[in-house]
Design a protein around this motif. Structure first.
Motif, PDB file in Angstrom:
ATOM      1  N   THR A  97       0.824  -1.219   0.000  1.00  0.00           N
ATOM      2  CA  THR A  97       0.000   0.000   0.000  1.00  0.00           C
ATOM      3  C   THR A  97       0.856   1.267   0.000  1.00  0.00           C
ATOM      4  OG1 THR A  97      -0.163  -0.241   2.416  1.00  0.00           O
ATOM      5  CG2 THR A  97      -1.989  -1.085   1.087  1.00  0.00           C
ATOM      6  N   ASN A  98       1.996   1.238   0.686  1.00  0.00           N
ATOM      7  CA  ASN A  98       2.906   2.382   0.630  1.00  0.00           C
ATOM      8  C   ASN A  98       3.446   2.592  -0.779  1.00  0.00           C
ATOM      9  OD1 ASN A  98       2.798   3.311   3.287  1.00  0.00           O
ATOM     10  ND2 ASN A  98       4.227   1.743   3.992  1.00  0.00           N
ATOM     11  N   THR A  99       3.784   1.501  -1.469  1.00  0.00           N
ATOM     12  CA  THR A  99       4.236   1.610  -2.862  1.00  0.00           C
ATOM     13  C   THR A  99       3.138   2.200  -3.740  1.00  0.00           C
ATOM     14  OG1 THR A  99       5.650  -0.326  -2.542  1.00  0.00           O
ATOM     15  CG2 THR A  99       5.163   0.313  -4.807  1.00  0.00           C
ATOM     16  N   TRP A 100       1.911   1.759  -3.503  1.00  0.00           N
ATOM     17  CA  TRP A 100       0.760   2.285  -4.252  1.00  0.00           C
ATOM     18  C   TRP A 100       0.598   3.790  -4.021  1.00  0.00           C
ATOM     19  CZ3 TRP A 100      -4.979   0.401  -3.321  1.00  0.00           C
ATOM     20  CH2 TRP A 100      -5.791   0.923  -4.339  1.00  0.00           C
ATOM     21  N   LEU A 101       0.720   4.214  -2.760  1.00  0.00           N
ATOM     22  CA  LEU A 101       0.569   5.636  -2.442  1.00  0.00           C
ATOM     23  C   LEU A 101       1.678   6.474  -3.083  1.00  0.00           C
ATOM     24  CD1 LEU A 101      -0.871   7.882  -0.893  1.00  0.00           C
ATOM     25  CD2 LEU A 101       0.583   7.354   1.082  1.00  0.00           C
ATOM     26  N   THR A 139       5.743  12.556 -18.967  1.00  0.00           N
ATOM     27  CA  THR A 139       5.055  11.263 -18.938  1.00  0.00           C
ATOM     28  C   THR A 139       6.054  10.118 -18.979  1.00  0.00           C
ATOM     29  OG1 THR A 139       3.104  12.211 -20.014  1.00  0.00           O
ATOM     30  CG2 THR A 139       3.358   9.828 -20.095  1.00  0.00           C
ATOM     31  N   LEU A 140       7.056  10.232 -19.842  1.00  0.00           N
ATOM     32  CA  LEU A 140       8.060   9.176 -19.914  1.00  0.00           C
ATOM     33  C   LEU A 140       8.864   9.104 -18.617  1.00  0.00           C
ATOM     34  CD1 LEU A 140       9.118   7.053 -21.858  1.00  0.00           C
ATOM     35  CD2 LEU A 140      10.855   8.673 -22.584  1.00  0.00           C
ATOM     36  N   LEU A 141       9.191  10.248 -18.040  1.00  0.00           N
ATOM     37  CA  LEU A 141       9.917  10.259 -16.774  1.00  0.00           C
ATOM     38  C   LEU A 141       9.064   9.659 -15.660  1.00  0.00           C
ATOM     39  CD1 LEU A 141      12.554  11.156 -15.433  1.00  0.00           C
ATOM     40  CD2 LEU A 141      11.464  13.351 -14.952  1.00  0.00           C
ATOM     41  N   ARG A 142       7.753   9.959 -15.656  1.00  0.00           N
ATOM     42  CA  ARG A 142       6.864   9.376 -14.657  1.00  0.00           C
ATOM     43  C   ARG A 142       6.817   7.862 -14.764  1.00  0.00           C
ATOM     44  NH1 ARG A 142       2.302   6.584 -15.987  1.00  0.00           N
ATOM     45  NH2 ARG A 142       1.586   8.284 -17.319  1.00  0.00           N
ATOM     46  N   ARG A 143       6.752   7.338 -15.977  1.00  0.00           N
ATOM     47  CA  ARG A 143       6.718   5.892 -16.153  1.00  0.00           C
ATOM     48  C   ARG A 143       8.005   5.256 -15.648  1.00  0.00           C
ATOM     49  NH1 ARG A 143       3.994   6.179 -22.100  1.00  0.00           N
ATOM     50  NH2 ARG A 143       1.823   5.982 -21.444  1.00  0.00           N
ATOM     51  N   LEU A 144       9.115   5.910 -15.904  1.00  0.00           N
ATOM     52  CA  LEU A 144      10.385   5.365 -15.445  1.00  0.00           C
ATOM     53  C   LEU A 144      10.457   5.348 -13.923  1.00  0.00           C
ATOM     54  CD1 LEU A 144      13.153   4.341 -16.402  1.00  0.00           C
ATOM     55  CD2 LEU A 144      13.963   6.689 -16.320  1.00  0.00           C
ATOM     56  N   VAL A 145      10.023   6.430 -13.274  1.00  0.00           N
ATOM     57  CA  VAL A 145      10.074   6.500 -11.810  1.00  0.00           C
ATOM     58  C   VAL A 145       9.087   5.518 -11.185  1.00  0.00           C
ATOM     59  CG1 VAL A 145       9.712   8.006  -9.820  1.00  0.00           C
ATOM     60  CG2 VAL A 145      10.876   8.885 -11.843  1.00  0.00           C
ATOM     61  N   VAL A 146       7.892   5.415 -11.744  1.00  0.00           N
ATOM     62  CA  VAL A 146       6.905   4.462 -11.213  1.00  0.00           C
ATOM     63  C   VAL A 146       7.424   3.035 -11.331  1.00  0.00           C
ATOM     64  CG1 VAL A 146       4.618   3.479 -11.611  1.00  0.00           C
ATOM     65  CG2 VAL A 146       4.906   5.945 -11.534  1.00  0.00           C
ATOM     66  N   ALA A 147       8.039   2.708 -12.482  1.00  0.00           N
ATOM     67  CA  ALA A 147       8.605   1.366 -12.638  1.00  0.00           C
ATOM     68  C   ALA A 147       9.695   1.112 -11.599  1.00  0.00           C
ATOM     69  CB  ALA A 147       9.172   1.204 -14.048  1.00  0.00           C
ATOM     70  N   LEU A 148      10.520   2.127 -11.319  1.00  0.00           N
ATOM     71  CA  LEU A 148      11.561   1.968 -10.309  1.00  0.00           C
ATOM     72  C   LEU A 148      10.952   1.782  -8.921  1.00  0.00           C
ATOM     73  CD1 LEU A 148      14.576   2.023  -9.642  1.00  0.00           C
ATOM     74  CD2 LEU A 148      14.411   4.511  -9.441  1.00  0.00           C
ATOM     75  N   VAL A 150       7.989   0.524  -8.190  1.00  0.00           N
ATOM     76  CA  VAL A 150       7.370  -0.805  -8.126  1.00  0.00           C
ATOM     77  C   VAL A 150       8.439  -1.883  -7.939  1.00  0.00           C
ATOM     78  CG1 VAL A 150       6.070  -2.517  -9.446  1.00  0.00           C
ATOM     79  CG2 VAL A 150       5.341  -0.132  -9.442  1.00  0.00           C
ATOM     80  N   VAL A 151       9.560  -1.755  -8.648  1.00  0.00           N
ATOM     81  CA  VAL A 151      10.634  -2.739  -8.488  1.00  0.00           C
ATOM     82  C   VAL A 151      11.194  -2.712  -7.067  1.00  0.00           C
ATOM     83  CG1 VAL A 151      12.977  -3.323  -9.228  1.00  0.00           C
ATOM     84  CG2 VAL A 151      11.239  -2.780 -10.922  1.00  0.00           C
ATOM     85  N   MET A 154       8.665  -4.373  -4.770  1.00  0.00           N
ATOM     86  CA  MET A 154       8.725  -5.833  -4.870  1.00  0.00           C
ATOM     87  C   MET A 154       9.967  -6.377  -4.188  1.00  0.00           C
ATOM     88  SD  MET A 154       7.422  -6.347  -8.810  1.00  0.00           S
ATOM     89  CE  MET A 154       7.712  -8.105  -8.721  1.00  0.00           C
ATOM     90  N   ALA A 155      11.091  -5.660  -4.327  1.00  0.00           N
ATOM     91  CA  ALA A 155      12.318  -6.105  -3.653  1.00  0.00           C
ATOM     92  C   ALA A 155      12.158  -6.053  -2.140  1.00  0.00           C
ATOM     93  CB  ALA A 155      13.486  -5.238  -4.098  1.00  0.00           C
ATOM     94  N   ALA A 156      11.482  -4.996  -1.643  1.00  0.00           N
ATOM     95  CA  ALA A 156      11.259  -4.894  -0.198  1.00  0.00           C
ATOM     96  C   ALA A 156      10.379  -6.037   0.301  1.00  0.00           C
ATOM     97  CB  ALA A 156      10.623  -3.546   0.132  1.00  0.00           C
ATOM     98  N   VAL A 157       9.377  -6.418  -0.485  1.00  0.00           N
ATOM     99  CA  VAL A 157       8.520  -7.539  -0.095  1.00  0.00           C
ATOM    100  C   VAL A 157       9.306  -8.844  -0.084  1.00  0.00           C
ATOM    101  CG1 VAL A 157       6.534  -8.922  -0.802  1.00  0.00           C
ATOM    102  CG2 VAL A 157       6.387  -6.428  -0.844  1.00  0.00           C
TER     103      VAL A 157
END
Length: 411
Positions: A97-101, A139-148, A150-151, A154-157
């Motif tokens: 949920t923190n990643t989502w926020l 938009t491209l920068l946002r996608r890159l940061v969001v992907a980072l 999320v990764v 997932m690593a924290a989980v």
């Protein structure tokens, strides 16, 4: 025989579950109340509106997970067998949920950045190009940061599992070999990702640009890290890898401006009145709202094989208007030829050769100077022109040496 669960234990479990459910319900109600408070300020601040819309659900989810965790810690003993598993699940839920926020807040930052930097004190066309440029890059920068993000989430989980933690330490010890292998395996993907970043920040294409590629005309609809979607004129979607735009030439009709020039060509008879045709073109353009009053020219570009080729050059504010304007001009000129000058319509002429009778006398004409039949031979003037392009003859050589060469050496 299995032992029966005591009634007191069941009551205690039911009471704990009730506390957890109640805490989650209260947290959800608090989230709704917070959204209601933010909506009271709706319209006063754009950033508050974006926060309310984009972070509403992840914020409620975080509050519910925190409430459930707090209720579990206060209503159950830490020594219970099931407590460790439940704490692990709640920790994973809190990380997710923190990643989502955080990802939602990145979307808020994207909206505010586009609204802040796209526009300014400039004309409409320049503002549109600037807005599309900023939108593409952010938009491209946002996608890159969001992907980072999320990764990393997932690593924290995964790091909450001891087995994955040990695997991570082993992988870290052999990071050199793995980096080479991963680089070779993901060479194409990494190339596409860097091509997407290059496209966005080199300003070669932007979302909304009109392009011509692969013999297709369309508008850039979406730019990602790995592919670009082109919305074609007939409602199809052409999906191309980002590396295409770094390796293949293409046309960008709105790179610096949206105004364009277009041509309309017709083959007409030699009997056409060019002045009347120009006047009709001027009338058609002035009565058409698609014309931007920049260019309206009629020229004869060829006159062979019994036809006169007429080219009409017109201008329009954008590609769509130019296409329709060319169609309107072509239709209007054809209709004008049919109504006003039917003799100017293309036609082929076949005329019999004249024959001489026995009593016909061929008129004798006085000898007059005539044009040469060849450029470098056949007449004194042609021979003189030919001599200019010849090399030095034997008379130009002195003492067996080339006179021109001796003169160049200073002899």
């Amino acid at each position: 025989m299995s032992k029966a669960i005591p009634l007191a234990a069941l009551t205690h479990v039911a009471l704990n579950v009730a506390w957890v459910v109640g805490a989650v319900a209260i947290a959800y109600a608090v989230g709704m109340a917070l959204s209601w408070v933010l909506q009271r300020f709706k319209g006063r601040s754009a950033i508050i509106d974006d926060i309310d819309v984009l972070t509403r659900r992840p914020l409620r989810a975080i509050l519910m997970v925190i409430a459930a965790t707090t209720a579990v810690h206060h209503t159950s003993a830490s020594s219970a067998l099931w407590r460790g598993y439940l704490d692990h699940v709640l920790m994973i839920a809190l990380t997710a949920t923190n990643t989502w926020l955080i990802a939602s807040l990145i979307f808020v930052a994207e909206r505010r950045a586009i609204a802040r930097f796209a526009g300014g004190d400039m004309d409409i066309a320049e503002a549109d190009r600037h807005r599309r440029k900023i939108r593409t890059q952010i938009t491209l920068l946002r996608r890159l940061v969001v992907a980072l993000v999320v990764v990393l989430g997932m690593a924290a989980v995964l790091m909450t599992f001891p087995s994955f933690s040990n695997v991570g330490k082993t992988l870290f010890a052999s990071a050199g070999v793995l980096s080479v292998v991963a680089g070779l395996a993901a060479q194409t993907s990494l190339g596409a990702m860097f091509a997407g970043i290059q496209i966005a920040f080199s300003d070669a294409i932007r979302v909304g640009d009109v392009v011509v590629l692969e013999s297709e005309w369309g508008r850039i609809e979406e730019i990602t890290l790995t592919y670009v979607v082109v919305h074609l004129w007939d409602e199809r979607r052409l999906v191309l890898p980002t590396t295409y735009f770094t390796k293949t030439p293409y046309q960008n009709w709105t790179r610096n401006a949206t105004a364009l020039l277009g041509t309309v060509e017709l083959d007409v008879d030699f009997a056409v009145s060019l002045d009347a045709m120009r006047a009709e073109l001027d009338r058609l353009l002035r009565s058409n709202k698609l014309w931007d009053n920049r260019v309206g020219v009629l020229q004869v570009t060829d006159a062979v094989n019994g036809y006169v080729r007429v080219r009409m050059l017109v201008s329009a504010p954008n590609a769509g208007a130019l296409f329709d304007l060319r169609c309107d001009v072509r239709e209007g000129i054809v209709r004008w030829l049919q109504d006003a000058q039917p003799g100017a319509l293309p036609r082929r002429r076949i005329e019999p050769a004249p024959t001489l009778g026995a009593d016909d006398v061929v008129p004798q004409t006085a000898a007059v100077p005539r044009a040469d039949s060849a450029l470098f031979s056949g007449s004194p003037g042609a021979e003189q022109r030919s001599h200019v392009f010849e090399g030095p003859d034997d008379d130009d050589r002195v003492d067996g040496r080339d006179f021109a060469g001796a003169r160049s050496r200073g002899d």
